[in-house]
Design a protein around this motif. Structure first.
Motif, PDB file in Angstrom:
ATOM      1  N   GLY A  43      58.914  62.527  95.618  1.00  0.00           N
ATOM      2  CA  GLY A  43      58.357  63.481  94.666  1.00  0.00           C
ATOM      3  C   GLY A  43      58.993  64.854  94.784  1.00  0.00           C
ATOM      4  N   LYS A  44      59.279  65.272  96.019  1.00  0.00           N
ATOM      5  CA  LYS A  44      59.948  66.563  96.227  1.00  0.00           C
ATOM      6  C   LYS A  44      61.376  66.525  95.683  1.00  0.00           C
ATOM      7  N   LEU A  48      58.578  65.785  91.006  1.00  0.00           N
ATOM      8  CA  LEU A  48      57.500  65.103  90.287  1.00  0.00           C
ATOM      9  C   LEU A  48      56.166  65.781  90.587  1.00  0.00           C
ATOM     10  N   SER A  49      55.381  66.056  89.545  1.00  0.00           N
ATOM     11  CA  SER A  49      54.053  66.640  89.719  1.00  0.00           C
ATOM     12  C   SER A  49      53.056  65.553  90.137  1.00  0.00           C
ATOM     13  N   THR A  50      51.844  65.959  90.497  1.00  0.00           N
ATOM     14  CA  THR A  50      50.804  65.004  90.866  1.00  0.00           C
ATOM     15  C   THR A  50      50.496  64.058  89.713  1.00  0.00           C
ATOM     16  N   GLU A  52      52.530  63.271  87.207  1.00  0.00           N
ATOM     17  CA  GLU A  52      53.690  62.385  87.020  1.00  0.00           C
ATOM     18  C   GLU A  52      53.713  61.275  88.069  1.00  0.00           C
ATOM     19  N   LEU A  53      53.345  61.602  89.309  1.00  0.00           N
ATOM     20  CA  LEU A  53      53.268  60.570  90.340  1.00  0.00           C
ATOM     21  C   LEU A  53      52.224  59.522  89.980  1.00  0.00           C
ATOM     22  N   GLY A  54      51.103  59.975  89.396  1.00  0.00           N
ATOM     23  CA  GLY A  54      50.083  59.027  88.962  1.00  0.00           C
ATOM     24  C   GLY A  54      50.639  58.035  87.949  1.00  0.00           C
ATOM     25  N   TYR A  55      51.428  58.515  87.006  1.00  0.00           N
ATOM     26  CA  TYR A  55      52.041  57.623  86.011  1.00  0.00           C
ATOM     27  C   TYR A  55      53.080  56.701  86.646  1.00  0.00           C
ATOM     28  N   ILE A  56      53.840  57.219  87.601  1.00  0.00           N
ATOM     29  CA  ILE A  56      54.812  56.375  88.309  1.00  0.00           C
ATOM     30  C   ILE A  56      54.089  55.264  89.066  1.00  0.00           C
ATOM     31  N   PHE A  57      53.012  55.625  89.770  1.00  0.00           N
ATOM     32  CA  PHE A  57      52.237  54.630  90.494  1.00  0.00           C
ATOM     33  C   PHE A  57      51.679  53.562  89.553  1.00  0.00           C
ATOM     34  N   SER A  58      51.347  53.963  88.322  1.00  0.00           N
ATOM     35  CA  SER A  58      50.732  53.025  87.375  1.00  0.00           C
ATOM     36  C   SER A  58      51.753  52.169  86.642  1.00  0.00           C
ATOM     37  N   GLY A 393      45.367  60.751  89.614  1.00  0.00           N
ATOM     38  CA  GLY A 393      46.306  61.849  89.397  1.00  0.00           C
ATOM     39  C   GLY A 393      45.662  63.019  88.680  1.00  0.00           C
ATOM     40  N   TYR A 394      44.822  62.721  87.666  1.00  0.00           N
ATOM     41  CA  TYR A 394      44.130  63.784  86.937  1.00  0.00           C
ATOM     42  C   TYR A 394      42.966  64.360  87.741  1.00  0.00           C
ATOM     43  N   LEU A 395      42.210  63.485  88.414  1.00  0.00           N
ATOM     44  CA  LEU A 395      41.045  63.950  89.169  1.00  0.00           C
ATOM     45  C   LEU A 395      41.440  64.836  90.353  1.00  0.00           C
ATOM     46  N   ALA A 396      42.637  64.589  90.922  1.00  0.00           N
ATOM     47  CA  ALA A 396      43.062  65.331  92.116  1.00  0.00           C
ATOM     48  C   ALA A 396      44.080  66.429  91.814  1.00  0.00           C
TER      49      ALA A 396
END
Length: 446
Positions: A43-44, A48-50, A52-58, A393-396
């Motif tokens: 991510g660094k 990648l933002s938090t 964006e990471l959520g979407y990558i994970f999904s 990702g959105y909640l955190a």
């Protein structure tokens, strides 16, 4: 006397086939979760933002869930030997390629590809176990092969962390991809269906078949079942009992996908743990999940063997497990690392208990639509692999992870209610074609 002699001479080839599936599952989850280990550094590097990471994970889940029904149909159509080898090799190539990406779009696409080629894997697993194991051993067999995901991750997460520490996140993807490529060849060389295996004897085949194992296909002269008909899909999405296990599986997978995606990031970024230390602590909940899964599987089979009803024996461990998964919320009320890991491990122990839910596919599906039913079941469950990473990702995103854990615990409670109130009498469904076939067999016997 002959029956006793046959029992003594019966081969146990089914356990070696189960061992192969166990390794498949371990590699399957290795390639799903390597990105969770890589996420912080990757991510660094890729900015990648938090969210964006959520979407990558999904991304894995978008393809994996969408292709569960086609994957189930394919599992009904093609043999496990060739199909699984193909899947292993192709998803491993997609994994290896992730080492060479340079941005969000390429990474998202390759995670989609990984999900695409892994899609038939669990319907194939279920087909293998349904073919090789009698009914009264099936929950234990499912528990053993599913435990591959937890045992593999428990012992390999520290290894993955160490690989990344010395070789970087790119080296991590290269290593895990190569492991899958090699194992795809091993699977093809050693797996066989029951009637094709050179080492299985007639006593073992009789034992499997008399216990409800399905490996002979249709009887000669019986009506052909067209698995591609819309009527068959309607059969597996219109029953209340099946909807009960579908909703329950979404809840089980909600907890699972937190651990497969956000868990290392939660420990490092939101709880401030050292990266290497987090790799070892991350093993504890996976070991707990494995213990819950094995306990549930063997307990469930023991209850069946003691004459308890199938519904009671199969549903009770799952309901208890889903209720235990609610304990993840307890991690919000402590800053003590040991207590945080305790609450997370207890929740994952419960989630592991509930993962014998695959046994309901074998029990409830029409006998010639096991792959399709497994596909729908896995599709419904793996919607969590899309919803949960993005929602977290959105909640955190504002730096507070507490609402995310409440979200996961609430889903566990909903899953328990689904098994309590929606799953009624446990009995196998049948297609119109199968009903016609059974009637012809009955009339012939008369």
């Amino acid at each position: 006397m002959k029956q006793s002699s046959d029992k003594k001479q019966r081969t146990r080839v089914r356990y070696s086939m189960l061992a192969l599936v166990f390794v498949n599952v371990a590699i399957n989850y290795l390639d799903r979760t390597n990105i969770s280990v890589a996420a912080t550094e990757m991510g660094k590097d890729l900015n990648l933002s938090t969210v964006e990471l959520g979407y990558i994970f999904s991304a894995f889940g978008w393809a994996y869930a969408a292709l569960q029904i086609p994957g189930g149909l394919i599992a009904d159509r093609f043999g496990p030997r060739v199909l699984y080898a193909f899947c292993l090799i192709t998803w491993s190539i997609a994994t290896l390629a992730q080492a060479f990406i340079r941005g969000f779009g390429a990474l998202f696409s390759l995670r989609l590809a990984t999900g695409t080629f892994e899609a038939p894997s669990y319907p194939i697993n279920n087909r293998v176990v349904t073919s090789w194991f009698p009914d009264h051993e099936r929950a234990s067999a499912i528990a053993l092969y599913v435990s591959g995901q937890f045992i593999g991750l428990a012992f390999l997460t520290p290894v993955l962390v160490t690989i990344q520490y010395y070789a970087g996140w790119k080296g991590l993807f290269i290593t895990t991809g190569l492991v899958g490529l090699v194992w795809g060849v091993v699977w093809y060389l050693f797996y066989r269906d029951p009637l094709d295996h050179p080492r299985v004897n007639q006593a073992e085949l009789d034992y499997i078949e008399e216990g409800g194992g399905l490996f002979r296909g249709k009887k000669p002269g019986a009506p052909q079942v067209n698995i591609w008909k819309w009527e068959n899909l309607r059969q597996v999405i219109s029953r209340r009992t099946l909807w009960g296990v579908y909703i329950g599986q979404f809840a089980v997978n909600a907890t699972l996908w937190f651990f497969l995606t956000w868990f290392p990031t939660y420990l490092v970024k939101y709880r401030g743990l050292d990266f290497i230390k987090s790799g070892y602590l991350a093993s504890v909940p996976f070991l707990a999940a494995c213990a819950g899964l094995l306990l549930s599987g063997f307990l469930s089979d023991k209850l069946v063997q003691q004459g308890k009803s199938v519904g009671m024996a199969r549903k009770t461990p799952i309901i208890i497990g889903l209720l235990l998964s609610v304990s993840i919320i307890g991690a919000n009320y402590t800053n003590d690392t040991a207590l945080i890991i305790f609450f997370l491990a207890l929740a994952f122990f419960g989630s592991g208990m509930a993962l014998i839910s695959w046994v309901f596919v074998s029990i409830l599906s029409p006998k010639h639509l096991i792959g399709l039913t497994g596909g729908v079941f896995n599709f419904m469950g793996n919607l969590a692999s899309i919803v949960v990473p993005i929602a977290i990702g959105y909640l955190a995103k504002d730096g507070n992870f507490a609402p995310a854990l409440v979200f996961i615990g609430t889903l566990g409670f909903i899953g328990a209610c689904s098994y309590i109130f929606l799953v009624g009498k446990v009995e196998r469904g049948s297609t119109p074609d199968e009903a016609k076939e059974d009637q012809l067999i009955f009339e012939k016997d008369q």
